[in-house]
Design a protein around this motif. Sequence first.
Motif, PDB file in Angstrom:
ATOM      1  N   GLU A  72      27.074  39.931  36.257  1.00  0.00           N
ATOM      2  CA  GLU A  72      28.455  40.184  35.858  1.00  0.00           C
ATOM      3  C   GLU A  72      29.411  40.020  37.043  1.00  0.00           C
ATOM      4  N   ILE A  73      28.962  40.413  38.236  1.00  0.00           N
ATOM      5  CA  ILE A  73      29.797  40.245  39.429  1.00  0.00           C
ATOM      6  C   ILE A  73      30.055  38.773  39.688  1.00  0.00           C
ATOM      7  N   GLN A  74      29.017  37.934  39.545  1.00  0.00           N
ATOM      8  CA  GLN A  74      29.182  36.498  39.761  1.00  0.00           C
ATOM      9  C   GLN A  74      30.098  35.892  38.703  1.00  0.00           C
ATOM     10  N   ALA A  75      29.972  36.339  37.463  1.00  0.00           N
ATOM     11  CA  ALA A  75      30.845  35.838  36.406  1.00  0.00           C
ATOM     12  C   ALA A  75      32.292  36.239  36.672  1.00  0.00           C
ATOM     13  N   PHE A  76      32.491  37.448  37.170  1.00  0.00           N
ATOM     14  CA  PHE A  76      33.831  37.920  37.519  1.00  0.00           C
ATOM     15  C   PHE A  76      34.399  37.092  38.662  1.00  0.00           C
ATOM     16  N   ARG A  77      33.570  36.784  39.660  1.00  0.00           N
ATOM     17  CA  ARG A  77      34.007  35.950  40.782  1.00  0.00           C
ATOM     18  C   ARG A  77      34.411  34.554  40.288  1.00  0.00           C
ATOM     19  N   ASP A  78      33.615  33.987  39.406  1.00  0.00           N
ATOM     20  CA  ASP A  78      33.928  32.661  38.875  1.00  0.00           C
ATOM     21  C   ASP A  78      35.259  32.675  38.115  1.00  0.00           C
ATOM     22  N   GLU A  79      35.508  33.757  37.376  1.00  0.00           N
ATOM     23  CA  GLU A  79      36.761  33.857  36.628  1.00  0.00           C
ATOM     24  C   GLU A  79      37.960  33.932  37.582  1.00  0.00           C
TER      25      GLU A  79
END
Length: 273
Positions: free
Chosen positions: A163-170
């Motif tokens: 989820e942290i990586q997905a948040f970073r990508d967003e």
Amino acid sequence: ANTMILHDAHMYGLAQLYQLRGRIGRGKIRAYAYLTTPADRVLGQTAMKRLEVMQTLDHLGAGFTLASHDLDIRGAGNLLGEEQSGHIREVGIELYQQMLDDAVAAARSSQQEAAQAVLQPPGSWSPAIQLPMPVLIPEDYVADLDVRMSLYRRAAKLLDTTEIQAFRDELLDRFGTIPTAVENLLLIIDLKHHCLACGVEKVDVGEKGVLIGFYKNTFNAPEALLRFINQAGGTVKIRPDQRVFFLRPLASVEQMATAIRDILETLQRLLRA
């Protein structure tokens, strides 16, 4: 009196201007507040913002709008960094937000239930990690205050590395290249998940090493921890206050962050052993 002239209005704070203007216009006759500035002086950006806001706050109930503008102009401080003082520094932004939400929800029921919720907050806890680096979403990266606060709330609810990586990508997709302070924020969130996994309540770091404090001074695999300490050859010690010190020379913030991650992963391995 129904007329006020504020000389050198740019020297006042936003709340001061609002309070002073509120001294007039209390009768039936139309009142006037004149905010004067030197004709031969170029005002700074912050002063201009204050004066512009004063021109728009001409309706009843504008106090909250004023507070929002004031927060946006002056900034909220480093909510997650070591410079922040008060309750947020003591419990962390995640637990503080949760306690605030619980208190508001309880206040909407009975007063007795509200008092119970505030005095006896839920059993969850938030690790505290002290790293000498800025941890925030800068105003020049996300200009809108409401959007920044929304991102803070979402970041506090991230559950794992995925989820942290997905948040970073967003963030990268919406706002562009991620600044160091935001990367630091995501790093702290990731480290806190590791802390929760191995029961670490507090992490202090300095040039000489890392100091670990366990939640309620308890580690769920004490025998494995003692064996690890005995095999460490003096580089890991238990202090009288039950906190564990890992002796490591750390010259940079990057080395400190890497050391904290390595130690937390080691503690997780001890729990699985």
